[in-house]
Write a protein that holds these residues in place. Structure first.
Motif, PDB file in Angstrom:
ATOM      1  N   LEU A 192       0.075   5.576   0.464  1.00 51.38           N
ATOM      2  CA  LEU A 192      -0.870   6.674   0.657  1.00 51.38           C
ATOM      3  C   LEU A 192      -0.270   7.933   0.026  1.00 51.38           C
ATOM      4  O   LEU A 192       0.870   8.276   0.316  1.00 51.38           O
ATOM      5  CB  LEU A 192      -1.137   6.913   2.144  1.00 51.38           C
ATOM      6  CG  LEU A 192      -1.759   5.760   2.912  1.00 51.38           C
ATOM      7  CD1 LEU A 192      -1.871   6.106   4.398  1.00 51.38           C
ATOM      8  CD2 LEU A 192      -3.126   5.409   2.356  1.00 51.38           C
ATOM      9  N   LYS A 193      -1.036   8.597  -0.814  1.00 52.72           N
ATOM     10  CA  LYS A 193      -0.573   9.816  -1.473  1.00 52.72           C
ATOM     11  C   LYS A 193      -0.720  11.014  -0.542  1.00 52.72           C
ATOM     12  O   LYS A 193      -1.580  11.018   0.345  1.00 52.72           O
ATOM     13  CB  LYS A 193      -1.384  10.072  -2.737  1.00 52.72           C
ATOM     14  CG  LYS A 193      -1.284   8.988  -3.767  1.00 52.72           C
ATOM     15  CD  LYS A 193      -2.231   9.265  -4.911  1.00 52.72           C
ATOM     16  CE  LYS A 193      -2.318   8.064  -5.830  1.00 52.72           C
ATOM     17  NZ  LYS A 193      -3.439   8.163  -6.744  1.00 52.72           N
ATOM     18  N   LYS A 194       0.080  12.027  -0.771  1.00 54.78           N
ATOM     19  CA  LYS A 194      -0.038  13.275  -0.024  1.00 54.78           C
ATOM     20  C   LYS A 194      -1.430  13.868  -0.262  1.00 54.78           C
ATOM     21  O   LYS A 194      -1.926  13.891  -1.378  1.00 54.78           O
ATOM     22  CB  LYS A 194       1.032  14.268  -0.479  1.00 54.78           C
ATOM     23  CG  LYS A 194       0.962  15.587   0.231  1.00 54.78           C
ATOM     24  CD  LYS A 194       2.023  16.544  -0.274  1.00 54.78           C
ATOM     25  CE  LYS A 194       1.882  17.883   0.437  1.00 54.78           C
ATOM     26  NZ  LYS A 194       2.890  18.831  -0.037  1.00 54.78           N
TER      27      LYS A 194
ATOM     28  N   GLU B 297      -4.283  12.687   0.936  1.00 55.28           N
ATOM     29  CA  GLU B 297      -5.329  11.666   0.937  1.00 55.28           C
ATOM     30  C   GLU B 297      -6.072  11.644   2.269  1.00 55.28           C
ATOM     31  O   GLU B 297      -5.462  11.612   3.330  1.00 55.28           O
ATOM     32  CB  GLU B 297      -4.687  10.300   0.662  1.00 55.28           C
ATOM     33  CG  GLU B 297      -5.661   9.229   0.291  1.00 55.28           C
ATOM     34  CD  GLU B 297      -4.960   7.965  -0.215  1.00 55.28           C
ATOM     35  OE1 GLU B 297      -5.580   6.905  -0.055  1.00 55.28           O
ATOM     36  OE2 GLU B 297      -3.840   8.034  -0.725  1.00 55.28           O
ATOM     37  N   TRP B 298      -7.405  11.651   2.209  1.00 49.58           N
ATOM     38  CA  TRP B 298      -8.240  11.521   3.404  1.00 49.58           C
ATOM     39  C   TRP B 298      -8.222  10.056   3.789  1.00 49.58           C
ATOM     40  O   TRP B 298      -8.522   9.189   2.974  1.00 49.58           O
ATOM     41  CB  TRP B 298      -9.655  11.997   3.088  1.00 49.58           C
ATOM     42  CG  TRP B 298     -10.572  11.969   4.257  1.00 49.58           C
ATOM     43  CD1 TRP B 298     -10.705  12.947   5.192  1.00 49.58           C
ATOM     44  CD2 TRP B 298     -11.492  10.940   4.632  1.00 49.58           C
ATOM     45  NE1 TRP B 298     -11.656  12.585   6.134  1.00 49.58           N
ATOM     46  CE2 TRP B 298     -12.149  11.351   5.806  1.00 49.58           C
ATOM     47  CE3 TRP B 298     -11.820   9.698   4.102  1.00 49.58           C
ATOM     48  CZ2 TRP B 298     -13.108  10.581   6.446  1.00 49.58           C
ATOM     49  CZ3 TRP B 298     -12.772   8.928   4.741  1.00 49.58           C
ATOM     50  CH2 TRP B 298     -13.404   9.383   5.893  1.00 49.58           C
ATOM     51  N   ILE B 299      -7.841   9.753   5.047  1.00 53.99           N
ATOM     52  CA  ILE B 299      -7.684   8.345   5.428  1.00 53.99           C
ATOM     53  C   ILE B 299      -8.615   7.878   6.530  1.00 53.99           C
ATOM     54  O   ILE B 299      -8.686   6.684   6.797  1.00 53.99           O
ATOM     55  CB  ILE B 299      -6.224   8.040   5.814  1.00 53.99           C
ATOM     56  CG1 ILE B 299      -5.757   8.922   6.963  1.00 53.99           C
ATOM     57  CG2 ILE B 299      -5.308   8.174   4.608  1.00 53.99           C
ATOM     58  CD1 ILE B 299      -4.414   8.510   7.537  1.00 53.99           C
TER      59      ILE B 299
ATOM     60  N   ARG C 108       3.639  11.681   1.310  1.00 56.97           N
ATOM     61  CA  ARG C 108       3.500  10.317   0.809  1.00 56.97           C
ATOM     62  C   ARG C 108       3.963   9.351   1.897  1.00 56.97           C
ATOM     63  O   ARG C 108       4.995   9.556   2.530  1.00 56.97           O
ATOM     64  CB  ARG C 108       4.359  10.162  -0.444  1.00 56.97           C
ATOM     65  CG  ARG C 108       4.227   8.840  -1.131  1.00 56.97           C
ATOM     66  CD  ARG C 108       5.028   8.883  -2.448  1.00 56.97           C
ATOM     67  NE  ARG C 108       4.822   7.685  -3.208  1.00 56.97           N
ATOM     68  CZ  ARG C 108       5.645   6.634  -3.193  1.00 56.97           C
ATOM     69  NH1 ARG C 108       6.732   6.648  -2.442  1.00 56.97           N
ATOM     70  NH2 ARG C 108       5.383   5.569  -3.922  1.00 56.97           N
TER      71      ARG C 108
ATOM     72  N   CYS D 160       0.827  -1.211   0.000  1.00 51.19           N
ATOM     73  CA  CYS D 160       0.000   0.000   0.000  1.00 51.19           C
ATOM     74  C   CYS D 160       0.862   1.261   0.000  1.00 51.19           C
ATOM     75  O   CYS D 160       1.947   1.282   0.566  1.00 51.19           O
ATOM     76  CB  CYS D 160      -0.911   0.037   1.221  1.00 51.19           C
ATOM     77  SG  CYS D 160      -2.183  -1.226   1.204  1.00 51.19           S
TER      78      CYS D 160
ATOM     79  N   ARG E 189      -5.910  13.330   7.452  1.00 50.00           N
ATOM     80  CA  ARG E 189      -5.467  13.467   6.059  1.00 50.00           C
ATOM     81  C   ARG E 189      -3.935  13.422   6.035  1.00 50.00           C
ATOM     82  O   ARG E 189      -3.281  13.975   6.909  1.00 50.00           O
ATOM     83  CB  ARG E 189      -5.981  14.790   5.492  1.00 50.00           C
ATOM     84  CG  ARG E 189      -5.812  14.914   3.998  1.00 50.00           C
ATOM     85  CD  ARG E 189      -6.445  16.203   3.465  1.00 50.00           C
ATOM     86  NE  ARG E 189      -7.865  16.317   3.729  1.00 50.00           N
ATOM     87  CZ  ARG E 189      -8.840  15.902   2.929  1.00 50.00           C
ATOM     88  NH1 ARG E 189      -8.551  15.304   1.802  1.00 50.00           N
ATOM     89  NH2 ARG E 189     -10.090  16.094   3.243  1.00 50.00           N
ATOM     90  N   THR E 190      -3.380  12.773   5.033  1.00 54.39           N
ATOM     91  CA  THR E 190      -1.925  12.682   4.918  1.00 54.39           C
ATOM     92  C   THR E 190      -1.342  14.032   4.510  1.00 54.39           C
ATOM     93  O   THR E 190      -1.969  14.790   3.773  1.00 54.39           O
ATOM     94  CB  THR E 190      -1.514  11.620   3.885  1.00 54.39           C
ATOM     95  OG1 THR E 190      -2.060  11.971   2.616  1.00 54.39           O
ATOM     96  CG2 THR E 190      -1.983  10.235   4.290  1.00 54.39           C
TER      97      THR E 190
END
Length: 135
Positions: free
Chosen positions: A13-15, A17-19, A96, A11, A92-93
Motif C-alpha cells: 500500500l502506497k502512502k 492511498e485510500w483503503i 508505505r 501486496c 487512508r494510509t
C-alpha cells in the motif's frame, strides 16, 4: 489488541492511498447506547447548517475496517470526508505498508480513558494511555 488487519503477501500500500470506509449502523448520538460499543465512530455534523452528527456503530453490522487495531504510531488515518452529498469515515494510509504488516489507526486517548483501558501497542514497554492529541 483485537483481531487485526494484515496486508496480504505480495501486496504493497502506497502512502496516501485510500483503503476503505468505516461501515456500520447509523444512529443519532442521543440514541441510547449509540456509542457504548468499542466499534463506534462519531461522525460530527455541521451545526451552522443544521446538520447533526451521527454515530457509526459497527458492533453488529460493519465491514473489515472495524478490526483495525489502535497504535500510538499509526500507519493509517481515519477521518470524516464528504463524497458527493454523503459523509463518511475514510481510511487512508499515512506511510508505505508492505505485505505482512498490520494496519493501525490511533483510537485516541479519550477512547481508552473513557473505557478505563490502557493501550497495549508496542510504542511503550508497558500498557499506557496514548499521548494527548495535538492540533
Amino acid at each position: 489488541m483485537g483481531f487485526g488487519v494484515f496486508i496480504r503477501p505480495g501486496c504493497v500500500l502506497k502512502k496516501g492511498e485510500w483503503i476503505g470506509e468505516y461501515l456500520g449502523e447509523l444512529l443519532p448520538p442521543t440514541y441510547p447506547g449509540a456509542d457504548d460499543s468499542n466499534y463506534a465512530f462519531e461522525l460530527p455534523g455541521f451545526p451552522a447548517e443544521g446538520i447533526s452528527g451521527v454515530v457509526i456503530n459497527a458492533q453488529r453490522h460493519g465491514n473489515w475496517t472495524r478490526f483495525v487495531n489502535s497504535h500510538c504510531s499509526p500507519n493509517v488515518v481515519a477521518y470524516p470526508e464528504q463524497v458527493g452529498k454523503v459523509r463518511i469515515v475514510a481510511f487512508r494510509t499515512v506511510k508505505r505498508i508492505v505485505a505482512g504488516q498490520q494496519l493501525f489507526i490511533a483510537y485516541g486517548r479519550q477512547y481508552f480513558s473513557g473505557r478505563g483501558m490502557l493501550c497495549s501497542c508496542n510504542a511503550q514497554a508497558q500498557p499506557h494511555l496514548p499521548p494527548e492529541e495535538s492540533d
